[in-house]
Design a protein around this motif. Structure first.
Motif, short mmCIF file in Angstrom:
data_model
loop_
_atom_site.label_atom_id
_atom_site.label_comp_id
_atom_site.label_asym_id
_atom_site.label_seq_id
_atom_site.Cartn_x
_atom_site.Cartn_y
_atom_site.Cartn_z
N THR A 144 40.34 36.46 37.55
CA THR A 144 39.66 37.66 36.88
C THR A 144 38.79 38.70 37.90
O THR A 144 38.42 39.88 37.52
N SER A 147 38.13 31.24 30.76
CA SER A 147 38.38 29.66 31.35
C SER A 147 39.45 30.01 32.65
O SER A 147 40.39 30.36 32.18
N SER A 148 38.92 29.68 33.67
CA SER A 148 39.67 29.54 34.90
C SER A 148 41.24 28.71 34.61
O SER A 148 42.18 29.09 34.97
N LEU A 208 33.32 34.70 35.47
CA LEU A 208 33.82 33.87 36.41
C LEU A 208 33.90 34.68 37.76
O LEU A 208 33.59 33.96 39.12
N GLN A 267 42.10 38.93 42.49
CA GLN A 267 43.14 37.74 41.80
C GLN A 267 44.51 37.57 42.43
O GLN A 267 45.32 38.73 42.45
N ALA A 290 29.23 29.06 35.18
CA ALA A 290 30.60 30.24 35.16
C ALA A 290 31.57 29.67 34.08
O ALA A 290 31.83 28.36 33.90
N GLY A 291 32.00 30.48 33.47
CA GLY A 291 33.09 30.25 32.44
C GLY A 291 32.55 29.78 30.85
O GLY A 291 31.46 29.85 30.56
#
Lengths: 232, 232
Positions: free
Chosen positions: B199, B119-120, B11, B203, B89-90
């Motif tokens: 991440t 996973s956001s 991410l 953050q 991404a992710g």
């Protein structure tokens, strides 16, 4: 600033290299204060990481579904060191009591750090092939047979009406009955995904119509952890 | 049996050790056929793993939101080797086109293997302190100001009525407007969690009432990826 680390554990035994990023091991090595769902399994998990940590030097506090919010808040406010949260299995804060510690941490102005690890819900969603732009996890369904069937039909309808993947679970020893209920209650064209033994060598993830599930009936789910989902 | 592996990527840059289990690296090393959301970033990601893989030996196929289901199904049915799916991404299959490849894999009777990674959405949920027994991800909200405000109020209401955490997102350059809309549209007592730059070293995860968000307004979300959530 004081930190709270949400530390994932395993879903299946001996899968460390498969599911844990190095960050998990690093953080466990650093921390000496943990809020845990189950002390025995927390000790076992930390030992299994083989980082030479002396378990007796660690302070464990209970954080279960019966924990009292105010007690946890008071206790956390008296601690000055960084804290780790360990769930019985998978990610703290997802379908477990970990969220209470996170809520307290925000109240106390602590910095919250979720760490990457295995979540059976997220892995089941990835493996389903269903809509991942819109999804809902609904926890456990009612135990009563009639109410459960009603809830199953509600979730089937929701998944269809809103194109929102609906995930749910059941106590493992009732999983075969759950599958039977779904087969009997749902439209044969509805797509059902079943993900069992996620991350274990016996893992099976299967997505097919209810009609196909009815024909096959080959997958024995008894006492195997599973996530069910409806979607398209 | 032919296998489909869902392989998470980063991410935030340079976070390999923090977010990727060894399984990710092992699988990328083994596979030579990938369905990818963006070939350029897929190549860059594979190179960044430093496993000495010759990028030119790998076959990449496009799998974007504009991909046609029948084309992907036909293409996958012609391949006999194991396949990897890489998202921009992710986690593939969560809020990206990866789900289409998984759907095809189930159609073709392939074995589907989701691999653990960042996973956001899940990390934002863990970090929110909100209910993790029942939650929904709702993707992007409408762009139109009036419609967006309406949808925000709907999600606020849903989170309250069903005690179901409601997560959603916005295009990063409109994040400050999103926060402003929430502050203007919602009940001051409603709890809002904002998770930005998940991440990354920058953050921030913060959960507080809408009233507190209104007072502070110190968090600049412009062009920073963020997940918003309502809950209690």
């Amino acid at each position: 600033m004081q930190n709270l680390y949400l530390i994932p554990t395993l879903l299946a035994p001996d899968t460390h290299d498969q599911v844990l990023p190095p960050e998990v091991v690093n953080k466990v090595a650093e921390l000496n204060t943990f809020f845990v769902e189950n002390i025995k399994s927390a000790r076992r998990f930390i030992s299994s990481l083989k980082i030479g940590k002396v378990i007796d030097d660690i302070t464990f506090y209970d954080l279960t579904k019966d924990s009292n919010y105010d007690d946890i808040l008071t206790l956390m406010s008296q601690l000055s060191e960084d804290i780790g949260v360990l769930s019985e299995a998978g990610c703290p804060g997802v379908a477990d009591p970990g969220a209470m510690a996170v809520d307290c941490a925000h109240q106390l102005g602590m910095k919250v750090h979720p760490i990457v690890g295995p979540s059976s819900i997220l892995l089941a969603l990835m493996g389903s092939g269903f809509n991942g732009q819109s999804f809902a996890f609904n926890g456990y369904l009612p135990i009563d047979k009639k109410e459960r069937a009603k809830r199953i039909r509600e979730l089937e309808k929701l998944s269809f009406q809103h194109d929102q993947t609906q995930l749910f679970m059941e106590t493992p020893y009732r999983n075969n009955q759950m599958l039977e209920s779904i087969i009997q209650s749902c439209n044969p064209n509805t797509k059902l995904s079943v993900a069992v033994d996620i991350t274990a060598p016996t893992q099976v993830i299967k997505t097919q119509t209810v009609a196909r599930w009815k024909q096959e009936k080959s997958l024995d789910l008894h006492k195997r952890p599973a996530i069910f989902s409806f979607g398209r």
